[in-house]
Design a protein around this motif. Sequence first.
Motif, PDB file in Angstrom:
ATOM      1  N   GLN A   1      -6.435   6.606   0.386  1.00  0.00           N
ATOM      2  CA  GLN A   1      -6.807   5.195   0.362  1.00  0.00           C
ATOM      3  C   GLN A   1      -6.113   4.424   1.476  1.00  0.00           C
ATOM      4  OE1 GLN A   1      -6.574   4.761  -4.300  1.00  0.00           O
ATOM      5  NE2 GLN A   1      -7.337   2.874  -3.417  1.00  0.00           N
ATOM      6  N   ARG A   2      -4.842   4.722   1.691  1.00  0.00           N
ATOM      7  CA  ARG A   2      -4.100   4.030   2.748  1.00  0.00           C
ATOM      8  C   ARG A   2      -4.716   4.311   4.108  1.00  0.00           C
ATOM      9  NH1 ARG A   2       1.253   6.701   1.520  1.00  0.00           N
ATOM     10  NH2 ARG A   2       1.718   6.155   3.675  1.00  0.00           N
TER      11      ARG A   2
ATOM     12  N   ARG B   1      -8.061   2.427   4.459  1.00  0.00           N
ATOM     13  CA  ARG B   1      -7.805   0.987   4.638  1.00  0.00           C
ATOM     14  C   ARG B   1      -7.282   0.691   6.036  1.00  0.00           C
ATOM     15  NH1 ARG B   1      -5.820  -2.190  -0.710  1.00  0.00           N
ATOM     16  NH2 ARG B   1      -7.226  -1.239  -2.217  1.00  0.00           N
ATOM     17  N   ARG B   2      -6.400   1.553   6.538  1.00  0.00           N
ATOM     18  CA  ARG B   2      -5.844   1.308   7.868  1.00  0.00           C
ATOM     19  C   ARG B   2      -6.937   1.425   8.935  1.00  0.00           C
ATOM     20  NH1 ARG B   2      -0.736   0.903  10.278  1.00  0.00           N
ATOM     21  NH2 ARG B   2      -0.183   0.252   8.169  1.00  0.00           N
TER      22      ARG B   2
ATOM     23  N   GLU C   1       0.825  -1.207   0.000  1.00  0.00           N
ATOM     24  CA  GLU C   1       0.000   0.000   0.000  1.00  0.00           C
ATOM     25  C   GLU C   1       0.860   1.259   0.000  1.00  0.00           C
ATOM     26  OE1 GLU C   1      -2.634  -0.419   3.291  1.00  0.00           O
ATOM     27  OE2 GLU C   1      -3.975  -1.799   2.235  1.00  0.00           O
TER      28      GLU C   1
ATOM     29  N   ALA D   1     -11.578   3.532   0.657  1.00  0.00           N
ATOM     30  CA  ALA D   1     -10.434   2.627   0.613  1.00  0.00           C
ATOM     31  C   ALA D   1     -10.194   2.107  -0.782  1.00  0.00           C
ATOM     32  CB  ALA D   1     -10.658   1.467   1.578  1.00  0.00           C
ATOM     33  N   ARG D   2     -11.246   2.053  -1.602  1.00  0.00           N
ATOM     34  CA  ARG D   2     -11.120   1.604  -2.992  1.00  0.00           C
ATOM     35  C   ARG D   2     -10.818   2.767  -3.933  1.00  0.00           C
ATOM     36  NH1 ARG D   2     -15.821  -1.452  -1.552  1.00  0.00           N
ATOM     37  NH2 ARG D   2     -17.096   0.000  -2.764  1.00  0.00           N
TER      38      ARG D   2
ATOM     39  N   ARG E   1     -15.270   2.060   3.131  1.00  0.00           N
ATOM     40  CA  ARG E   1     -14.770   1.050   2.194  1.00  0.00           C
ATOM     41  C   ARG E   1     -14.658   1.614   0.775  1.00  0.00           C
ATOM     42  NH1 ARG E   1     -17.290  -2.851   5.701  1.00  0.00           N
ATOM     43  NH2 ARG E   1     -19.334  -2.374   4.846  1.00  0.00           N
TER      44      ARG E   1
END
Length: 231
Positions: free
Chosen positions: A154-155, A158-159, A146, A227-228, A224
Amino acid sequence: MTEFKHLRDRLLTGHWFSQLPAALREELLAMAQLRRLEPGQRLFRRGDSPCGLYAVLDGAMRIGSVSESGKEALLVLVEPPHWFGEIALFDGQPRTHDAFADGQTTLLNLPQAPLLALLKRKPEHWRNFALLMSQKLRLTFIALEEISLLPAPQRLARRLLMIAEGYGGLAERRRVLQLAQEQLAMMLSVSRQTTNQILKELEAQGALRLNYGEIEILDPDLLRRAARGKS
């Protein structure tokens, strides 16, 4: 007896411990020792000799390193009911990072010598501990990928999702994360200002709410999507 049940119940909320054979769980609890740390107290430093495996029962542990100038690199914030310290269990080598208490923290310690003695008597249980380490290794590869490929928004999204899910180790996703923005910034290797800007944007979209020292996830689906890389 009440404290013993409380400890077992807390650990059983984690995927790894709950999946262990019942007899092994009891043997581990029988050798376990409680350790309480004050805020900022160091548990071990890079280069220290192995001292066993730990589980966080209350509070949290900062795992990372501190430079000679005092600058901290935070790799992960370990929260209940997660385990850490398994690398030195396998190779017997010195500790790879520093570990500090983040607030009042209670740990469960499986001392190195009796734990190794158990595994010598029953080597079939090594696989259970290998699964614990392989999960950490898998997450490390994901994080490295990542950092190389994904933009900061995004990182970050996601985290947050990974932390809410206990990095895959919790039965239920948490909605409120006890996590300061500065800590999140250090974990992602981005500036505090960039982290705050991204969080404010996610808050404006309704994905989360920012409170002092914590982040509340309001809409996991929106997070989400972020995150994408989708708005």
